[in-house]
Design a protein around this motif. Structure first.
Motif, mmCIF file in Angstrom:
data_model
loop_
_atom_site.group_PDB
_atom_site.id
_atom_site.type_symbol
_atom_site.label_atom_id
_atom_site.label_comp_id
_atom_site.label_asym_id
_atom_site.label_seq_id
_atom_site.Cartn_x
_atom_site.Cartn_y
_atom_site.Cartn_z
ATOM 1 N N GLY A 153 0.798 -1.212 0.000
ATOM 2 C CA GLY A 153 0.000 0.000 0.000
ATOM 3 C C GLY A 153 0.837 1.272 0.000
ATOM 4 N N GLU A 154 2.119 1.171 0.380
ATOM 5 C CA GLU A 154 2.994 2.333 0.322
ATOM 6 C C GLU A 154 3.455 2.561 -1.120
ATOM 7 N N SER A 155 4.030 3.733 -1.352
ATOM 8 C CA SER A 155 4.543 4.059 -2.682
ATOM 9 C C SER A 155 6.063 4.096 -2.664
ATOM 10 N N VAL A 156 6.656 3.697 -3.786
ATOM 11 C CA VAL A 156 8.109 3.706 -3.909
ATOM 12 C C VAL A 156 8.483 4.325 -5.250
ATOM 13 N N LEU A 157 9.458 5.213 -5.219
ATOM 14 C CA LEU A 157 10.024 5.795 -6.432
ATOM 15 C C LEU A 157 11.409 5.200 -6.636
ATOM 16 N N VAL A 158 11.621 4.596 -7.790
ATOM 17 C CA VAL A 158 12.901 3.962 -8.097
ATOM 18 C C VAL A 158 13.624 4.814 -9.140
ATOM 19 N N HIS A 159 14.677 5.500 -8.711
ATOM 20 C CA HIS A 159 15.496 6.260 -9.661
ATOM 21 C C HIS A 159 16.380 5.291 -10.441
ATOM 22 N N GLY A 160 16.524 5.532 -11.732
ATOM 23 C CA GLY A 160 17.339 4.631 -12.544
ATOM 24 C C GLY A 160 16.739 3.247 -12.580
ATOM 25 N N ALA A 161 15.422 3.183 -12.781
ATOM 26 C CA ALA A 161 14.700 1.919 -12.648
ATOM 27 C C ALA A 161 14.947 0.951 -13.789
ATOM 28 N N SER A 162 15.616 1.382 -14.850
ATOM 29 C CA SER A 162 15.888 0.487 -15.971
ATOM 30 C C SER A 162 17.182 -0.296 -15.799
ATOM 31 N N GLY A 163 17.929 -0.044 -14.716
ATOM 32 C CA GLY A 163 19.153 -0.794 -14.435
ATOM 33 C C GLY A 163 18.862 -2.087 -13.690
ATOM 34 N N GLY A 164 19.918 -2.818 -13.353
ATOM 35 C CA GLY A 164 19.752 -4.123 -12.725
ATOM 36 C C GLY A 164 19.026 -4.068 -11.399
ATOM 37 N N ILE A 226 14.236 4.741 -3.820
ATOM 38 C CA ILE A 226 15.446 3.931 -4.010
ATOM 39 C C ILE A 226 16.386 4.749 -4.888
ATOM 40 N N GLU A 227 17.501 5.150 -4.321
ATOM 41 C CA GLU A 227 18.357 6.161 -4.947
ATOM 42 C C GLU A 227 19.697 5.588 -5.390
ATOM 43 N N MET A 228 19.960 5.669 -6.691
ATOM 44 C CA MET A 228 21.223 5.206 -7.258
ATOM 45 C C MET A 228 22.263 6.327 -7.371
ATOM 46 N N LEU A 229 21.778 7.569 -7.512
ATOM 47 C CA LEU A 229 22.680 8.710 -7.697
ATOM 48 C C LEU A 229 22.316 9.838 -6.730
ATOM 49 N N PRO A 230 22.539 9.628 -5.445
ATOM 50 C CA PRO A 230 22.206 10.687 -4.488
ATOM 51 C C PRO A 230 23.040 11.944 -4.693
ATOM 52 N N ASN A 231 24.212 11.797 -5.273
ATOM 53 C CA ASN A 231 25.049 12.965 -5.535
ATOM 54 C C ASN A 231 24.404 13.912 -6.546
ATOM 55 N N ILE A 232 23.385 13.433 -7.244
ATOM 56 C CA ILE A 232 22.631 14.277 -8.177
ATOM 57 C C ILE A 232 21.238 14.580 -7.621
ATOM 58 N N ASN A 233 20.597 13.569 -7.028
ATOM 59 C CA ASN A 233 19.161 13.649 -6.749
ATOM 60 C C ASN A 233 18.761 13.898 -5.300
ATOM 61 N N LEU A 234 19.676 13.771 -4.351
ATOM 62 C CA LEU A 234 19.261 13.706 -2.947
ATOM 63 C C LEU A 234 18.503 14.947 -2.478
#
Length: 286
Positions: A153-164, A226-234
């Motif tokens: 029921g919670e929501s999740v945003l996956v940055h760079g979701a097309s990667g492994g 879910i953050e793959m590039l926090p140096n850009i997106n945080l």
């Protein structure tokens, strides 16, 4: 200790040739190396590995750190067990398995793996798929549930979701009842994200994609990122969270400046995730 014989590999041609077992120098040039095959009470003898995925982030980080040579990279492999150490009882010769780590390296004709890093491979998966399971899917599970405490029921945003890791996160989150949002940078990547469980996808190359996410969530934000590039997106992530939201940092390529007050206004959290700090009773037991 236990060998994997790798056949039908999917590897960069500059790293491995089919005829010989090799290790890889930092500059990518191959070096022939010998592999002693010895039994050990804590190791499984593994052989006939059919696939090894191309370089994982872990392998890249190690190579950038200039490992002591000769060095054979590669941790995730899949194949059939050739034999087991004296005290190994969970596996036997002929079992189909995948690993989350090797002792001798996976870019080789043979590999050795400790028994606690070996897992049964479903008959529904081929060896190519099996070699891509361990680090991406175990990381996704740890980030979502063991560290992020995600709930249906919670929501999740996956940055760079097309990667492994991104694809694994989308699949697991959707299967567990979360509302899944993803980002990608190309039309092809966006379609991949939608095919792998996302309810909605955004192009992170668009200047206003953050506004589109806010609009989609009706300004309520998302529970987990879910953050793959926090140096850009945080900094922007903290604006996208709901009250009590969590940013799970699973990768990083540099520093970033943020305003800590943004965590206070929503009592949000920034949580680092490292699969290799997990205990066997944790990530390795689902």
């Amino acid at each position: 200790m236990v060998p994997f014989q790798i056949k039908h590999r999917v590897l960069p041609i500059s790293l491995v040739r089919r005829e010989q077992r090799r290790s890889v120098a930092v500059d990518g040039s191959p070096r022939i190396t010998r592999c002693r095959l010895e039994q050990d009470r804590c190791a499984s003898r593994l052989s006939n590995a059919r696939e090894v995925p191309p370089g994982s982030p872990k392998t890249v980080y190690v190579l950038l750190g200039k490992p002591t040579l000769p060095y054979t990279p590669g941790s995730d492999v899949a194949g059939v067990i050739e034999g087991v150490g004296e005290h190994v009882t969970a596996f036997k010769k002929g079992d189909r398995v995948f690993t989350i780590g090797t002792i001798s390296g996976g870019y080789a004709d043979y590999a050795v793996a400790a028994a606690n890093k070996v897992f049964p491979l479903s008959d529904k998966l081929d060896f190519k798929q099996g070699a891509a399971v361990a680090i991406p899917y175990f990381t996704a599970y740890r980030a979502l549930f063991q560290k992020g405490h995600a709930k249906a029921g919670e929501s999740v945003l996956v940055h760079g979701a097309s990667g492994g890791v991104g694809i694994a996160t989308c699949q697991i989150a959707r299967a567990c009842g979360l509302k899944v949002l993803g980002t990608a940078g190309t039309e092809e990547g966006m379609n991949i994200v939608l095919r792998n469980g996302a309810h909605q996808v955004f192009n992170h190359r668009e200047a206003n994609y953050i506004d589109k996410i806010k609009e989609y969530t009706k300004m309520e934000g998302v529970d987990i990122i879910i953050e793959m590039l926090p140096n850009i997106n945080l900094a922007a992530d903290l604006q996208l969270l709901s009250c009590g939201g969590r940013v799970m940092v699973v990768g990083c390529r540099g520093p970033i400046e943020i305003n800590p007050r943004d965590t206070m206004t929503k009592e949000s959290s920034i949580i680092g995730v490292s699969l290799f700090l997990a205990t066997e009773a944790g990530t390795f037991s689902f």
